[in-house]
Design an enzyme around this catalytic site. Structure first.
Site, mmCIF file in Angstrom:
data_model
loop_
_atom_site.group_PDB
_atom_site.id
_atom_site.type_symbol
_atom_site.label_atom_id
_atom_site.label_comp_id
_atom_site.label_asym_id
_atom_site.label_seq_id
_atom_site.Cartn_x
_atom_site.Cartn_y
_atom_site.Cartn_z
ATOM 1 N N ASN A 83 10.520 -0.566 -6.384
ATOM 2 C CA ASN A 83 10.656 0.897 -6.400
ATOM 3 C C ASN A 83 10.702 1.418 -7.828
ATOM 4 O O ASN A 83 11.198 0.750 -8.723
ATOM 5 C CB ASN A 83 11.913 1.315 -5.636
ATOM 6 C CG ASN A 83 11.844 0.892 -4.183
ATOM 7 O OD1 ASN A 83 10.764 0.560 -3.702
ATOM 8 N ND2 ASN A 83 12.964 0.893 -3.494
ATOM 9 N N ASP A 87 11.991 4.511 -8.490
ATOM 10 C CA ASP A 87 12.782 5.741 -8.357
ATOM 11 C C ASP A 87 14.117 5.717 -9.086
ATOM 12 O O ASP A 87 14.853 6.709 -9.066
ATOM 13 C CB ASP A 87 13.007 6.061 -6.870
ATOM 14 C CG ASP A 87 13.646 4.906 -6.096
ATOM 15 O OD1 ASP A 87 14.365 4.087 -6.722
ATOM 16 O OD2 ASP A 87 13.432 4.823 -4.868
ATOM 17 N N HIS A 131 7.673 -2.961 -10.694
ATOM 18 C CA HIS A 131 6.550 -2.016 -10.762
ATOM 19 C C HIS A 131 6.833 -0.851 -11.718
ATOM 20 O O HIS A 131 6.260 0.221 -11.575
ATOM 21 C CB HIS A 131 6.214 -1.489 -9.358
ATOM 22 C CG HIS A 131 5.548 -2.507 -8.468
ATOM 23 N ND1 HIS A 131 5.445 -2.369 -7.105
ATOM 24 C CD2 HIS A 131 4.930 -3.681 -8.773
ATOM 25 C CE1 HIS A 131 4.808 -3.426 -6.603
ATOM 26 N NE2 HIS A 131 4.495 -4.235 -7.589
ATOM 27 N N CYS A 147 3.215 7.201 -23.990
ATOM 28 C CA CYS A 147 1.987 7.720 -24.600
ATOM 29 C C CYS A 147 0.987 6.570 -24.775
ATOM 30 O O CYS A 147 1.314 5.532 -25.344
ATOM 31 C CB CYS A 147 2.297 8.344 -25.963
ATOM 32 S SG CYS A 147 0.788 8.827 -26.835
ATOM 33 N N CYS A 181 1.561 13.785 -25.319
ATOM 34 C CA CYS A 181 2.555 13.411 -26.335
ATOM 35 C C CYS A 181 2.484 14.403 -27.492
ATOM 36 O O CYS A 181 1.498 15.140 -27.630
ATOM 37 C CB CYS A 181 2.187 12.016 -26.840
ATOM 38 S SG CYS A 181 3.215 11.350 -28.137
ATOM 39 N N THR A 222 10.776 -3.849 2.544
ATOM 40 C CA THR A 222 9.414 -4.014 2.017
ATOM 41 C C THR A 222 8.506 -4.581 3.104
ATOM 42 O O THR A 222 8.924 -5.451 3.873
ATOM 43 C CB THR A 222 9.365 -4.908 0.757
ATOM 44 O OG1 THR A 222 7.996 -5.063 0.356
ATOM 45 C CG2 THR A 222 9.998 -6.277 0.960
ATOM 46 N N SER A 223 7.270 -4.082 3.128
ATOM 47 C CA SER A 223 6.300 -4.588 4.102
ATOM 48 C C SER A 223 5.770 -5.954 3.674
ATOM 49 O O SER A 223 5.095 -6.622 4.445
ATOM 50 C CB SER A 223 5.140 -3.594 4.256
ATOM 51 O OG SER A 223 4.517 -3.412 3.001
ATOM 52 N N ASN A 252 15.185 -4.856 7.761
ATOM 53 C CA ASN A 252 14.015 -3.992 7.953
ATOM 54 C C ASN A 252 14.018 -3.514 9.412
ATOM 55 O O ASN A 252 14.365 -4.289 10.301
ATOM 56 C CB ASN A 252 12.736 -4.805 7.667
ATOM 57 C CG ASN A 252 11.539 -3.938 7.361
ATOM 58 O OD1 ASN A 252 11.224 -3.008 8.111
ATOM 59 N ND2 ASN A 252 10.854 -4.233 6.271
ATOM 60 N N ALA A 302 18.284 0.053 6.077
ATOM 61 C CA ALA A 302 19.071 -0.460 4.951
ATOM 62 C C ALA A 302 20.388 0.301 4.795
ATOM 63 O O ALA A 302 21.432 -0.305 4.528
ATOM 64 C CB ALA A 302 18.250 -0.349 3.666
HETATM 65 P P1 OAD Z 1 5.730 -0.101 2.267
HETATM 66 O O1 OAD Z 1 5.538 1.339 2.555
HETATM 67 O O2 OAD Z 1 4.540 -0.971 2.293
HETATM 68 O O3 OAD Z 1 6.768 -0.718 3.310
HETATM 69 C C1 OAD Z 1 7.996 -0.074 3.591
HETATM 70 C C2 OAD Z 1 8.825 -1.006 4.434
HETATM 71 O O4 OAD Z 1 10.106 -0.410 4.590
HETATM 72 C C3 OAD Z 1 8.284 -1.255 5.840
HETATM 73 O O5 OAD Z 1 8.351 -2.633 6.138
HETATM 74 C C4 OAD Z 1 9.240 -0.458 6.738
HETATM 75 O O6 OAD Z 1 9.408 -1.046 8.013
HETATM 76 C C5 OAD Z 1 10.508 -0.518 5.933
HETATM 77 N N1 OAD Z 1 11.474 0.572 6.168
HETATM 78 C C6 OAD Z 1 11.229 1.846 6.537
HETATM 79 N N2 OAD Z 1 12.375 2.549 6.610
HETATM 80 C C7 OAD Z 1 13.380 1.697 6.277
HETATM 81 C C8 OAD Z 1 14.792 1.821 6.159
HETATM 82 N N3 OAD Z 1 15.417 2.961 6.378
HETATM 83 N N4 OAD Z 1 15.497 0.719 5.786
HETATM 84 C C9 OAD Z 1 14.870 -0.468 5.550
HETATM 85 N N5 OAD Z 1 13.547 -0.633 5.634
HETATM 86 C C10 OAD Z 1 12.796 0.427 5.989
HETATM 87 O O7 OAD Z 1 6.503 -0.192 0.876
HETATM 88 P P2 OAD Z 1 6.626 -1.442 -0.117
HETATM 89 O O8 OAD Z 1 6.716 -2.719 0.621
HETATM 90 O O9 OAD Z 1 7.698 -1.132 -1.089
HETATM 91 O O10 OAD Z 1 3.099 -0.481 -5.293
HETATM 92 O O11 OAD Z 1 5.242 -1.377 -0.856
HETATM 93 C C11 OAD Z 1 5.001 -2.287 -1.891
HETATM 94 C C12 OAD Z 1 4.163 -1.635 -2.951
HETATM 95 O O12 OAD Z 1 3.012 -1.039 -2.355
HETATM 96 C C13 OAD Z 1 4.824 -0.482 -3.653
HETATM 97 O O13 OAD Z 1 5.683 -0.907 -4.692
HETATM 98 C C14 OAD Z 1 3.660 0.280 -4.199
HETATM 99 C C15 OAD Z 1 2.780 0.255 -2.979
HETATM 100 O O14 OAD Z 1 1.434 0.351 -3.190
HETATM 101 C C16 OAD Z 1 2.441 0.142 -6.277
HETATM 102 O O15 OAD Z 1 2.270 1.344 -6.282
HETATM 103 C C17 OAD Z 1 1.939 -0.783 -7.359
#
Ligand code: OAD
Length: 247
Positions: A101, A103, A118, A126, A147, A187-188, A212, A231
Site C-alpha cells: 500500500n 497510503d 510499492h 522530481c 519542481c 492482498t489478492s 481475507n 482485516a
Molecule cells: P487487490 O485489489 O488486488 O486485492 C485486494 C484484496 O483485499 C482482495 O483479496 C480482497 O478480497 C481483499 N479485501 C477486500 N476487503 C478487505 C477487508 N476489509 N479486509 C481484508 N481484505 C480485504 O489489491 P492488492 O493485492 O493490494 O500495485 O494489489 C496488489 C497490487 O496491485 C497493488 O499494490 C497495486 C496493484 O496494481 C501497483 O500499483 C504497482
C-alpha cells in the site's frame, strides 16, 4: 472463526518473530477502494493507461489524475486493523510490515518498521533533480505538478514496468526468510514479486496465515490457513486473543 482466531494467537505467541504482508484490503475499511474488487481502481482506470511507467513519460497528467482521485491526501485514517498491527508490534511480536500500500496508514497507526514495497504516495519526486516533496504541500491544480527546477514531479510510488526499490526488496526477502510466522492480509496475491514473499516465508519454514474475506491463489497451497473476514474485524480479535493468552 473463533477457533482459528485462537489458533492464530497461539501460533503468534509460539512464533515470537512475526512479519506481515499487507495489500489494499487492509485499507478498505479506511474508505480506500481496493484495485481488483468490484468498484476497485482498475475498474475505473485501465492500469496500462494510468499506472504504467511508459504512460507516465508520455502523458504524466493521467497518472496524476488518478492520484488526485485516490484522495488519500487528507481524508483516510487508520482503521482498527491498522491499529491492531501497531499493537502487535508494541507487544513485541510483529517485527515488520511489508506493505504494497502507498497510503502511509501503517505508519500513521504507529508501526515503526514498515517496508514500502510499492513506494508511498505521500511523497513526490522530481525526475530532473531528484528533490522530494510532501504531496500534501504541492498544488494539483495544474497537472503534472512541477519542481522548483521546472522538472516534472512523479508520485513516489512504483508504476507497472518499474523495479521495486532495492532496499525495500532486500529487507522484504530478508524478513520473509527469517520470520517464523507471516500474516498475509488483504492482498489478492496476484502481483509479483510481492506475491512471492509468502512463498519465500513458507519455504523457509514459517507458518503462513491469511486474513481475507475471500480465498486467494495462496489459499490451500502456500498458506497454512485463512481466516475469512475483514482485516478491521479479524485483526483486533487476534490481538485480543494474544493478550488473553499472555495474562
Ligand atoms: P487487490 O485489489 O488486488 O486485492 C485486494 C484484496 O483485499 C482482495 O483479496 C480482497 O478480497 C481483499 N479485501 C477486500 N476487503 C478487505 C477487508 N476489509 N479486509 C481484508 N481484505 C480485504 O489489491 P492488492 O493485492 O493490494 O500495485 O494489489 C496488489 C497490487 O496491485 C497493488 O499494490 C497495486 C496493484 O496494481 C501497483 O500499483 C504497482
Amino acid at each position: 472463526m473463533e477457533d482459528l482466531i485462537k489458533k492464530a494467537a497461539e501460533d503468534i505467541i509460539k512464533a515470537q518473530r512475526v512479519s506481515a504482508l499487507t495489500g489494499a484490503g487492509m485499507s478498505a475499511e479506511s474508505g480506500i477502494p481496493t484495485f481488483r474488487d468490484p468498484g476497485g481502481f482498475w475498474e475505473r482506470y485501465n492500469p496500462e493507461e494510468y499506472a504504467h511507467i511508459n504512460t507516465f513519460f508520455s502523458h504524466p497528467e493521467k497518472p496524476w489524475q488518478m492520484v488526485k482521485d485516490f484522495d488519500i491526501k487528507v481524508k483516510a485514517k487508520p482503521n482498527p486493523g491498522h491499529l491492531a498491527l501497531a499493537e502487535l508490534e508494541s507487544l513485541g511480536f510483529l517485527r515488520e510490515i511489508i506493505t504494497q500500500n502507498v497510503d502511509n496508514l501503517h505508519q500513521q497507526a504507529g508501526n515503526s518498521q514498515v517496508i514500502e514495497f510499492h513506494g508511498n504516495l505521500r511523497r513526490a519526486v522530481c525526475l530532473t533533480c531528484g528533490k522530494y516533496y510532501e504531496l500534501a504541500k504541492i498544488s494539483l491544480e495544474i497537472l503534472p505538478p512541477r519542481c522548483e527546477c521546472n522538472g516534472i514531479l512523479k508520485p513516489d510510488a512504483v508504476f507497472f514496468g518499474e523495479p521495486i526499490p532495492q532496499e525495500a526488496y532486500r529487507r522484504s526477502y530478508e524478513a520473509a526468510r527469517s520470520c517464523k510466522l507471516m500474516l498475509v492480509i488483504g492482498t489478492s496475491a496476484v502481483v509479483y514479486p510481492a506475491a512471492s514473499i509468502p512463498q519465500i516465508a513458507k519455504q523457509a519454514g514459517a507458518v503462513v496465515v491469511e486474513v481475507n474475506p475471500q480465498p486467494t491463489p495462496l489459499t490451500g497451497v502456500i498458506s497454512d490457513y485463512i481466516i475469512i473476514g475483514k482485516a478491521g474485524v479479524v485483526l483486533p480479535e487476534i490481538v485480543k486473543a494474544v493478550k488473553n493468552l499472555l495474562c
